[in-house]
Design an enzyme around this catalytic site. Structure first.
Site, mmCIF file in Angstrom:
data_model
loop_
_atom_site.group_PDB
_atom_site.id
_atom_site.type_symbol
_atom_site.label_atom_id
_atom_site.label_comp_id
_atom_site.label_asym_id
_atom_site.label_seq_id
_atom_site.Cartn_x
_atom_site.Cartn_y
_atom_site.Cartn_z
ATOM 1 N N GLU A 1 0.872 -1.171 0.000
ATOM 2 C CA GLU A 1 0.000 0.000 0.000
ATOM 3 C C GLU A 1 0.908 1.218 0.000
ATOM 4 O O GLU A 1 1.550 1.528 1.006
ATOM 5 C CB GLU A 1 -0.896 -0.018 1.236
ATOM 6 C CG GLU A 1 -1.746 1.232 1.405
ATOM 7 C CD GLU A 1 -2.399 1.307 2.775
ATOM 8 O OE1 GLU A 1 -2.534 2.434 3.305
ATOM 9 O OE2 GLU A 1 -2.756 0.238 3.326
ATOM 10 N N LYS B 1 -10.974 -0.937 6.877
ATOM 11 C CA LYS B 1 -9.734 -0.711 7.630
ATOM 12 C C LYS B 1 -10.111 -0.206 9.025
ATOM 13 O O LYS B 1 -11.069 0.562 9.183
ATOM 14 C CB LYS B 1 -8.900 0.324 6.884
ATOM 15 C CG LYS B 1 -7.650 0.817 7.588
ATOM 16 C CD LYS B 1 -6.953 1.855 6.717
ATOM 17 C CE LYS B 1 -5.748 2.463 7.405
ATOM 18 N NZ LYS B 1 -5.040 3.426 6.531
ATOM 19 N N THR C 1 -3.793 6.229 2.107
ATOM 20 C CA THR C 1 -3.961 7.629 2.516
ATOM 21 C C THR C 1 -4.575 8.446 1.386
ATOM 22 O O THR C 1 -4.163 9.583 1.111
ATOM 23 C CB THR C 1 -2.614 8.245 2.970
ATOM 24 O OG1 THR C 1 -1.860 7.272 3.703
ATOM 25 C CG2 THR C 1 -2.861 9.433 3.893
ATOM 26 N N ARG D 1 0.992 10.227 0.691
ATOM 27 C CA ARG D 1 1.467 11.346 1.513
ATOM 28 C C ARG D 1 2.687 12.022 0.915
ATOM 29 O O ARG D 1 3.139 13.049 1.416
ATOM 30 C CB ARG D 1 1.791 10.851 2.925
ATOM 31 C CG ARG D 1 0.567 10.556 3.764
ATOM 32 C CD ARG D 1 0.952 10.144 5.165
ATOM 33 N NE ARG D 1 1.561 8.824 5.212
ATOM 34 C CZ ARG D 1 2.208 8.344 6.265
ATOM 35 N NH1 ARG D 1 2.366 9.099 7.342
ATOM 36 N NH2 ARG D 1 2.715 7.118 6.237
#
Length: 320
Positions: A41, A129, A69, A45
């Site tokens: 993953e 999640k 994210t 960011r």
């Protein structure tokens, strides 16, 4: 549950990766694949995320790469165009989730409350999640929170490490765990991909938890088996118990068969925390398995299977 999420379950651990440069993408991907975790993953960011996903998708096809994210629909579009196979969000954003569902893009949104979970159910999701897992109470909170939602599975992320990994994975509520302890930024920044590979192997080893279960000894008939068991228990003071087809001796470390069972000399039982995850990796290593011997629990998880070939005259089986 779609096939990608089933793959998550078999892999067990999803490395959460922050990259500073696209040049780090391929060496990192190869280290993870070689270490036994062919998934990543890549967090959005940093500015390197999009190009990194593109490189891995194009040049490391054995790697299941996704974007984490993700905060906006625009980021979803960019990630998918770069080759991302799945999307992960830190929280529940209805616009992002709705876009992914409408376009058949696998998504695991962050859900930390009952209301979040019910929103996910409304969108037809069955995996979410749980973030930040440890700060929110870890596996105890997940078990309490998931009580009313029997079909929902969770991917805890945030504070998961080698020491608490199996506390999570031992629960039927957990599909897989997300973590970054094997892909630490300082190792990646220093080009220590050998260390990443070794730490990944250690993570897989911890997850599978292989250990010797027992050694099975073939005896031609029940009378001789009983005689042998009585002798060895008398000599060493071992305890014993009788089953339908065998006797277990010495805290179940030896199994004396009442007839010639599988294997020329007998069999060896290897215990593992997850037969499914062990089988996934054995298949990747081209180890042949005898699926006619497989057994499953009520939830469809494999609990037992023999390898197809003997080793040194012993049949080998995995058991949970």
């Amino acid at each position: 549950m779609n096939k990608l999420l089933e793959e998550f379950y078999k892999i067990g651990i999803i490395p959460v990766v922050k990259l500073s440069s696209p040049d780090e993408a391929l060496p990192l991907a190869k280290a993870l694949v070689n270490g036994g975790l062919p998934v990543a993953e890549i967090t959005f960011r940093t500015d390197a995320a999009e190009e990194s996903i593109k490189k891995i998708s194009a040049e490391c096809p054995e790697m299941l790469v996704g974007a984490g994210t993700v905060l906006t629909v625009d980021q979803v579009k960019r990630a998918v165009n770069a080759g991302a196979k799945f999307i992960v969000t830190p929280g529940f954003n209805p616009k992002v989730v709705g876009y992914c569902v409408e376009n058949n893009i696998p998504i695991t949104p962050g859900c930390s409350t009952a209301s979040n979970i019910e929103e996910a159910i409304e969108f037809g999701l069955d995996v979410v999640k749980f973030f930040p897992a440890e700060n929110l109470g870890g596996i105890k909170t997940i078990k309490a929170l998931s009580g009313p939602y029997v079909n929902m599975k969770f991917i805890p992320t945030g504070g998961v490490n080698s020491e608490n990994l199996n506390d999570y994975l031992s629960s039927d509520k957990i599909l897989a765990c997300g973590g970054s302890w094997m892909v630490k930024s300082d190792l990646i920044d220093a080009g220590r991909y050998d260390a990443v590979e070794e730490m990944t192997k250690e993570a897989v080893k911890t997850m599978l938890g292989y250990k010797l279960g027992h050694i099975g000894i073939n005896v031609s008939n029940e009378k001789d088996a009983e005689k042998d068991v009585n002798l060895i228990t008398k000599i060493f003071g071992f305890n014993s118990r009788e089953c339908d087809v065998s006797y277990f001796v010495g805290d179940d470390k030896f199994e004396y068969m009442k007839s010639n069972g599988r294997g020329t000399c007998g069999h060896i039982a290897v215990k593992t925390n997850s037969v499914d995850r062990a089988v996934y990796r054995l298949e990747k290593a081209n180890v042949k398995l005898d699926y006619s011997s497989a057994k499953y629990d009520k939830n469809g998880k494999m609990t037992f299977i023999y390898l197809a070939d003997e080793i040194a005259g012993f049949a080998i089986h995995l058991c949970r």
